[in-house]
Design an enzyme around this catalytic site. Structure first.
Site, PDB file in Angstrom:
ATOM      1  N   ASP A  14       7.665   6.839  -2.712  1.00  0.00           N
ATOM      2  CA  ASP A  14       8.654   5.909  -3.582  1.00  0.00           C
ATOM      3  C   ASP A  14      10.450   6.202  -3.618  1.00  0.00           C
ATOM      4  OD1 ASP A  14      10.010   3.749  -4.678  1.00  0.00           O
ATOM      5  OD2 ASP A  14       8.840   4.005  -6.218  1.00  0.00           O
ATOM      6  N   CYS A  56      10.953  -1.862  -4.095  1.00  0.00           N
ATOM      7  CA  CYS A  56      10.087  -1.488  -4.851  1.00  0.00           C
ATOM      8  C   CYS A  56       8.374  -2.866  -4.506  1.00  0.00           C
ATOM      9  CB  CYS A  56       9.555  -0.644  -5.373  1.00  0.00           C
ATOM     10  SG  CYS A  56      11.152   0.094  -5.549  1.00  0.00           S
ATOM     11  N   LYS A 109       1.897   4.821  -9.382  1.00  0.00           N
ATOM     12  CA  LYS A 109       3.500   3.781  -9.907  1.00  0.00           C
ATOM     13  C   LYS A 109       2.198   2.107  -9.070  1.00  0.00           C
ATOM     14  CE  LYS A 109       7.360   1.437  -8.290  1.00  0.00           C
ATOM     15  NZ  LYS A 109       9.071   2.162  -7.547  1.00  0.00           N
ATOM     16  N   HIS A 111       3.896  -1.155 -10.375  1.00  0.00           N
ATOM     17  CA  HIS A 111       4.567  -1.842  -9.756  1.00  0.00           C
ATOM     18  C   HIS A 111       4.630  -3.602  -9.141  1.00  0.00           C
ATOM     19  CE1 HIS A 111       9.387  -1.542  -9.878  1.00  0.00           C
ATOM     20  NE2 HIS A 111       8.958  -2.424 -10.724  1.00  0.00           N
ATOM     21  N   HIS A 211      11.820   8.366  -5.927  1.00  0.00           N
ATOM     22  CA  HIS A 211      12.875   7.042  -6.829  1.00  0.00           C
ATOM     23  C   HIS A 211      13.497   7.865  -7.990  1.00  0.00           C
ATOM     24  CE1 HIS A 211      13.550   3.455  -9.811  1.00  0.00           C
ATOM     25  NE2 HIS A 211      12.695   2.881  -8.269  1.00  0.00           N
ATOM     26  N   ASP A 263       7.888   3.513   0.851  1.00  0.00           N
ATOM     27  CA  ASP A 263       7.510   1.062   0.485  1.00  0.00           C
ATOM     28  C   ASP A 263       8.984   1.740   1.071  1.00  0.00           C
ATOM     29  OD1 ASP A 263       9.790   3.119  -1.598  1.00  0.00           O
ATOM     30  OD2 ASP A 263       8.397   1.823  -3.122  1.00  0.00           O
ATOM     31  N   ASN A 264      10.082   1.842   0.949  1.00  0.00           N
ATOM     32  CA  ASN A 264      11.330   1.102   1.678  1.00  0.00           C
ATOM     33  C   ASN A 264      12.226   2.712   1.683  1.00  0.00           C
ATOM     34  OD1 ASN A 264      10.852  -0.182  -1.657  1.00  0.00           O
ATOM     35  ND2 ASN A 264      12.888   2.433  -1.275  1.00  0.00           N
TER      36      ASN A 264
END
Length: 451
Positions: A14, A56, A109, A111, A211, A263-264
């Site tokens: 993350d 996310c 996670k 989301h 994160h 994820d990013n």
């Protein structure tokens, strides 16, 4: 004789920027060596041009459905108690693999929906442990004035297919430090049980590091001497190593496709500021540092160790993993992902993809095509306020990784294929109208008839 399909272990970090890992130029330079992930890179296909969505939720929806989030309506993080996530009409990669005979689990996670009907155990996973939304909620209970009668208390949860999920513990700062250790333990237990049953499995492991608040497990606090962020990165590397060691111990190395990525782009909130290495920007922007992330695939004997700069996108995992499992994506909807298995296996010389459109929420911000990126909106840092460009900027990412010198004068021909890509995608949105954000469970999109 039927050939047993491989196990699939997909680990998603993350907010892990392109420049954090040793194998991508970080590691010791970031205060935290990453020997286990670096070794994984040496054993597998290391993608140098793997792309995701803006943050996310949209990336996770793209991964789960093979569809850009502008189609699914799962475009942004939404506070608890408000409609969010994927509607039941969407078919997740978990559902596809479950239908192909895989045991499936999600540890980490999610989301993509925080109520019954939209939790992982309802969306293609036999079992789930983790958080329904995101890690910054761990800060809520320590915040002055927090009122759980107004804002729902965040919880670590678990659930199994066919039964209601249950709350395990308040997701506070202590649990934030502990959660990745526990989800790793559960992942290993899941693999052990499926190995004993000789059943192929899909373990989706969306880690919570890095994160914000980027806080390491107590066992890793102070480990690097470079602060919480570096300690958390060392923990993340260790957790990946624990899963890889379990695969080896179970004798599943050659029978397991392992995927590791992010994820990013990097975390940008201070003091937990990450880096995208040579690229400019962070998540929540269309800068290259927000799109381009680390991604590694290992499948011994099938995927040869090498590095590639070909354009790939996270939606491509949906049809690719479906084919690995011996199944196919649904044919009644637009799928943006492209099957890349032949490229991964070395049976195709180049990626099957040239480029992709890049939306932030409903706004087309940029288009990436081969070595170029064209920005229609310009926002270098999150929340600066995007500027609509009368003449879009064009950058050659090989010569100009910081996206500083407009290439329109010398390489304006590139606008032609980029404009055709935009037109084709927007035509597909007319044929398959997007699902509105917050759509109810019974919403069913209807494709429009031809002209």
């Amino acid at each position: 004789m039927t050939v047993r399909p491989p196990n699939i272990v997909l680990i998603l970090a993350d907010n892990l920027g392109w420049g954090e890992l040793g194998c991508y130029g970080g590691g010791v330079l970031r205060g935290a060596p990453t020997p286990r992930i670096d070794a994984l890179s040496e054993e597998g296909l290391t993608c140098l041009n793997f792309n995701v969505e803006s943050d996310c939720v949209p990336t996770r929806s793209a991964l789960m459905t093979g569809r850009h989030p502008i189609r699914t309506g799962a475009m942004q993080s939404v506070p608890a108690g408000l409609p969010q996530g994927l509607i039941p009409w969407e078919i997740t990669i978990g559902q596809l693999l479950q239908g192909a005979g895989y045991a499936t689990a999600c540890f980490g996670k999610w989301h993509l929906g925080d109520r019954e009907g939209r939790l992982p155990k309802d969306r293609g996973f036999d079992e789930w442990y983790g958080i329904p939304r995101t890690s910054n909620e761990a800060m809520f209970t320590a915040a002055p004035g927090f009122d759980p009668t107004i804002v729902p208390m965040p919880y670590v949860m678990e659930g199994v297919k066919g039964a209601p999920a249950r709350n395990l513990a308040v997701y506070d700062l202590e649990q934030r430090r502990l959660i990745d250790g526990e989800l790793t333990r559960r992942t290993i237990d899941f693999m052990e049980r499926q190995s004993a049953a000789a059943r192929p499995f899909f373990a989706y492991v969306p880690l919570t590091q890095l994160h914000f608040p980027t806080l390491p497990h107590p066992d890793f606090a102070g480990r690097t001497g470079a602060g919480d962020f570096a300690d958390a990165m060392a923990e993340m590397d260790h957790r990946v190593g624990e899963i890889l060691d379990a695969i080896d111990r179970l004798g599943l190395r050659e029978d397991t496709l392992v995927l590791f990525g992010s994820d990013n782009g990097p975390e940008f909130r201070r003091p937990w500021r990450g880096t995208a290495g040579p690229w400019r920007g962070t998540y929540h922007t269309a800068m290259e540092g927000g799109l381009r992330v680390p991604f590694i695939l290992r499948w011994p004997g099938r995927i040869a160790p090498r590095r590639t700069t070909d354009v790939l996108h996270i939606t491509d995992l949906y049809p690719t993993l479906a084919r690995v499992a011996g199944t196919s994506p649904p044919a009644d909807r637009a799928i943006d992902g492209i099957d890349q298995l032949d490229f991964f296996l070395g049976e195709r010389a180049k990626s099957a993809r040239d480029g992709f459109p890049y939306y932030i929420k409903t706004e087309l911000r940029a288009v990436k095509w081969r070595d170029w990126k064209m920005h229609l909106m310009w926002e270098v840092e999150p929340n600066e306020g995007p500027i609509k460009l009368e003449t879009p900027y064009l950058f050659n990412l090989v010569r100009d990784p910081k996206e500083e010198t407009d290439a329109n004068m010398d390489e304006g021909w590139v606008r032609g294929p980029i404009r055709r890509l935009i037109e084709a995608f927007q035509d597909s949105l007319k044929t398959h109208p997007p699902i509105p954000p917050g759509a109810p469970d019974d919403f069913v999109p209807r494709a429009k008839a031809g002209p």
